[in-house]
Design a protein around this motif. Structure first.
Motif, mmCIF file in Angstrom:
data_model
loop_
_atom_site.group_PDB
_atom_site.id
_atom_site.type_symbol
_atom_site.label_atom_id
_atom_site.label_comp_id
_atom_site.label_asym_id
_atom_site.label_seq_id
_atom_site.Cartn_x
_atom_site.Cartn_y
_atom_site.Cartn_z
ATOM 1 N N ILE A 91 42.422 36.999 42.488
ATOM 2 C CA ILE A 91 42.109 37.330 43.877
ATOM 3 C C ILE A 91 43.284 38.041 44.534
ATOM 4 N N GLN A 92 44.510 37.592 44.220
ATOM 5 C CA GLN A 92 45.701 38.244 44.775
ATOM 6 C C GLN A 92 45.752 39.713 44.346
ATOM 7 N N ALA A 93 45.443 39.966 43.075
ATOM 8 C CA ALA A 93 45.441 41.341 42.576
ATOM 9 C C ALA A 93 44.298 42.136 43.196
ATOM 10 N N LEU A 94 43.150 41.484 43.380
ATOM 11 C CA LEU A 94 41.988 42.161 43.950
ATOM 12 C C LEU A 94 42.236 42.582 45.396
ATOM 13 N N ARG A 95 43.017 41.788 46.119
ATOM 14 C CA ARG A 95 43.283 42.077 47.537
ATOM 15 C C ARG A 95 44.329 43.169 47.736
ATOM 16 N N SER A 96 45.009 43.536 46.659
ATOM 17 C CA SER A 96 46.039 44.568 46.798
ATOM 18 C C SER A 96 45.396 45.923 47.060
ATOM 19 N N LYS A 97 46.193 46.859 47.511
ATOM 20 C CA LYS A 97 45.695 48.200 47.834
ATOM 21 C C LYS A 97 46.288 49.243 46.908
ATOM 22 N N GLY A 98 46.598 48.788 45.699
ATOM 23 C CA GLY A 98 47.163 49.723 44.744
ATOM 24 C C GLY A 98 48.646 49.902 44.887
ATOM 25 N N GLU A 99 49.251 49.129 45.784
ATOM 26 C CA GLU A 99 50.695 49.229 46.001
ATOM 27 C C GLU A 99 51.446 48.204 45.180
ATOM 28 N N GLY A 100 50.752 47.474 44.369
ATOM 29 C CA GLY A 100 51.416 46.516 43.503
ATOM 30 C C GLY A 100 50.784 45.161 43.553
#
Length: 211
Positions: A91-100
């Protein structure tokens, strides 16, 4: 003490090599961080997984893993904690905006430490790993060759030593791939989405496992 035949070592090392070559959640976790954040994150994940594996070996050697095998409640607790943790990472990765997001080395002061801790937990919170070591290692205990706990420890550590010859080259290859991918920033978003899907899938898979 610890006097084994050549056939014993051939059988064990063959099994250890095949074990480390087989794809699984640990390798997926390592390569996922490598491709997203480079070799430093990959090796941090690797050492985290190895640390967790060493603790599993210690537990197997001293009989603590037997609790997970004998107790349905203990197995369920560890399984669900591990599954929830993997899904949370996803979920943490899914919530990212491609900035890491989850694994962006540029935004964190010491990202490798977090990745290292994640690797330890991913390994430790998988009860299948504990039960695997408990089931696999005793097959190579030879009566009269030495204390059982010592034999279990030696063979468990050797599995990790074999991994040291197999897994680092994969990380180095993944790091080179990451350098090429990062030239296009738009790919970062899809990398995070892919890592998120992978982690959630691993968490669901763990939740569906049975004893």
């Amino acid at each position: 003490m610890l006097d084994y035949s050549l056939a014993h070592w051939i059988a064990f090392l063959t099994a250890a090599v095949l074990l480390n070559l087989s794809p699984g959640p640990d390798m997926a976790f390592i390569l996922g961080h490598t491709i997203k954040s480079g070799t430093r994150a990959g090796f941090a994940a690797l050492f985290g997984i190895w640390t967790g594996a060493c603790l599993h070996v210690a537990m197997a050697a001293f009989g603590l893993s037997a609790i997970l095998k004998a107790s349905a409640l203990a197995f369920s607790v560890v399984k669900w904690v591990g599954a929830v943790y993997l899904v949370w990472l996803g979920i943490q990765a899914l919530r990212s905006k491609g900035e890491g997001g989850l694994v962006n080395a540029a935004k964190d002061v010491l990202p490798w430490r977090r990745v290292y801790r994640q690797g330890i937990l991913v390994s430790l919170l998988n009860p299948k790993v504990a039960i695997f070591f408990l089931a696999f290692l005793p097959q190579f205990v030879v009566e009269g060759a030495g204390p059982t706990w010592l034999q279990l420890t030696v063979h468990g550590v050797l599995i990790i030593v074999v991994a040291a010859f197999i897994e680092p080259p994969l990380i180095l290859a993944g790091g080179r791939l990451a350098d090429l991918i990062k030239r296009r920033q738009s790919i970062g978003l899809w990398l995070d989405r892919g890592l998120a899907a992978l982690l959630v899938a691993l968490g669901v898979r763990l939740a569906l496992t049975t004893r």
